[in-house]
Motif scaffolding. Structure first.
Motif, PDB file in Angstrom:
ATOM      1  N   ASN A  55      42.443  83.095  57.622  1.00  0.00           N
ATOM      2  CA  ASN A  55      42.925  83.363  58.971  1.00  0.00           C
ATOM      3  C   ASN A  55      41.828  84.022  59.805  1.00  0.00           C
ATOM      4  OD1 ASN A  55      43.189  86.390  58.755  1.00  0.00           O
ATOM      5  ND2 ASN A  55      44.643  85.815  57.162  1.00  0.00           N
ATOM      6  N   GLU A 112      51.564  79.170  60.394  1.00  0.00           N
ATOM      7  CA  GLU A 112      50.748  78.245  61.170  1.00  0.00           C
ATOM      8  C   GLU A 112      51.432  76.875  61.164  1.00  0.00           C
ATOM      9  OE1 GLU A 112      48.984  80.057  58.634  1.00  0.00           O
ATOM     10  OE2 GLU A 112      48.533  81.606  60.112  1.00  0.00           O
ATOM     11  N   SER A 158      50.969  79.495  66.175  1.00  0.00           N
ATOM     12  CA  SER A 158      51.271  80.469  65.126  1.00  0.00           C
ATOM     13  C   SER A 158      52.540  81.194  65.525  1.00  0.00           C
ATOM     14  CB  SER A 158      50.115  81.465  64.980  1.00  0.00           C
ATOM     15  OG  SER A 158      50.449  82.489  64.067  1.00  0.00           O
TER      16      SER A 158
END
Length: 461
Positions: free
Chosen positions: A69, A154, A167
């Motif tokens: 991430n 996601e 997201s």
């Protein structure tokens, strides 16, 4: 694949989730340095373990690909993640990065190269790019919805014509946090649940045992808590069994019956609560205005204390699933579609989700259940593809730039979708594939029941 190793993220010492780690970097002068050193030490340990398992040494590793991430990306590279903590969630860079392992502090071959895959946007990192590379929705004619469930989910939606991503802030409930008896997936955690609609009696499976609880002696079960897949299933089962209403509240008809009897309305003694306030079902118990469901009795647990699902647990799951569903619907609106052809569940957690019960809960929109499937660690698969092919790395970077990113945090439509998505499976959206199975309570009847309940409450006041 010669070896696979995993470990708990060593950064949890500084924050359970991404935003708390961003806050730690903001509030402590040495916060970024500490978290950077923690993840580098973790990677060195993993590299050493994996190399040893394959009969090699860490110094034999010449090339490494990383996917993660955006916050992890910044912390690992020693970049200040503060701008990721608030709108417009600005990245230091979107581009893929190549850097010498030795410059990061990774103890691999002295000349080893580290490739960090491209990022998409502020809250969609290279792990999602890895999923994009592995599952290739941009090469499909059908509309594919790809969901990687985590503290931030996601989401990818589209096909070869156009891809969108976002997201959704699902929070840690799916990982067992914010749940009264929640825990991470480990031996003893309840991972599967079924509830008899007539008796409301449950049976369950714990990690590490193949048999259902009703096939074992109580002392053999040793349940320790409920993990993410278990909490999804128990809430969905409570709904289909009539323990919960569509709005997530416990069905209070039994409580109303008890109140009527206590007011002299002539119900039989069999409908009285027990001395400790427990209703005759033996599973639903009211504590004032709130209720809880007893999933495991004391003799079925490792601690000798019962495992319950509370009203607050249900609400936290509703908040998480509502955010995920709202993100999916937002992308569908932007893409101009009213249904999806395939749903792909990525990530380790996705592998353990029961597709039917997740849809009953309203985790994602309606779809042919035969086209809902898990693909495991797709981000890792994408990283492995990039590791083996420099041309695929370039393709991944180009694909990441083609994806249209939608920022849910500042989109007014997201909140509107979120409100409807709090219901199970949804306040108004159709679920024809679930309706065909005949397992959903009639929503029209449920709505009428809710209206009748509200009228009773108003009269009582």
């Amino acid at each position: 694949v010669l070896a696979t190793e995993s470990m708990m993220n060593p950064q949890v010492t500084y924050g359970e989730d991404l935003m708390s780690r961003v806050s730690y970097a903001m509030m402590h002068a040495d916060g970024l340095k500490k978290m950077h050193e923690a993840i580098i030490a973790g990677l060195n340990k993993l590299a050493g373990m994996a190399a040893h398992a394959a009969g090699l040494r860490a110094r034999d590793i010449h090339e490494i690909v990383l996917a993660g991430n955006t916050v992890m990306h910044h912390i690992l590279l020693g970049l200040d993640p503060t701008d990721l903590g608030g709108a417009p969630f600005t990245l230091a860079t979107h581009a893929p990065i190549d850097i010498k392992a030795r410059d990061l502090g990774l103890k691999l071959h002295p000349g080893a190269n580290v490739h960090f895959m491209a990022l998409e946007a502020g809250h969609v990192g290279s792990d999602n790019v890895g999923v994009l590379v592995a599952e290739a929705p941009d090469q499909q004619d059908s509309i594919m919805l790809v969901i990687d469930v985590g503290t931030n989910a996601e989401i990818l939606l589209g096909n070869r014509e156009r891809l969108l991503s976002c997201s959704s802030p699902t929070g840690p409930a799916f990982e067992g946090a914010q749940i009264a008896h929640g825990q991470r997936a480990a031996p003893g955690a309840i991972e599967r649940v079924r509830i008899d609609p007539a008796t409301k009696e449950p049976r369950f499976k714990v990690i590490g045992r193949e048999d259902w609880s009703n096939e074992l002696e109580p002392g053999e079960i040793g349940a320790t808590g409920i993990c993410g897949s278990g909490i999804i299933e128990v809430v969905a089962e409570m709904f289909t069994a009539g323990v919960l209403r569509a709005d997530g509240r416990f069905d209070d008809s039994q409580q109303s019956a008890v109140s009527s009897q206590q007011n002299g309305d002539g119900l039989g003694d069999a409908e009285l609560p027990t001395a400790n306030g427990q209703l005759p079902t033996g599973r639903v118990r009211w504590n004032g205005p709130k209720a809880e469901y007893v999933l495991a009795t004391p003799d079925q647990t490792a601690t000798g204390r019962e495992i319950v699902v509370t009203q607050d647990d249900v609400r936290n799951i509703q908040l998480a699933k509502g955010a995920l569903y709202a993100g999916c619907k937002l992308l569908m609106h932007r893409r101009g579609v009213d249904h999806v052809d395939k749903i792909v569940l990525a990530g380790a957690f996705g592998s353990y989700i029961d597709p039917l019960r997740a849809m009953v809960l309203g985790l994602y929109p309606d779809c042919d259940l035969s086209q809902v499937y898990a693909v495991g660690n797709a981000a890792g698969d994408g990283a492995r593809i990039a590791l083996l092919s420099k041309s695929r790395r370039a393709e991944a970077a180009r694909a990441a730039r083609k994806v249209d990113y939608i920022e849910t945090a500042i989109d007014p439509e997201f909140q509107a979708e979120f409100v409807g998505a709090m219901h199970m499976p949804h306040m108004s959206d159709a679920f024809p594939h679930l309706d065909a199975l005949g397992i959903l309570p009639a929503r029209a009847e449920a709505a009428e029941s809710d209206r009748a309940r509200r009228r009773r409450e108003r009269r009582a006041r």
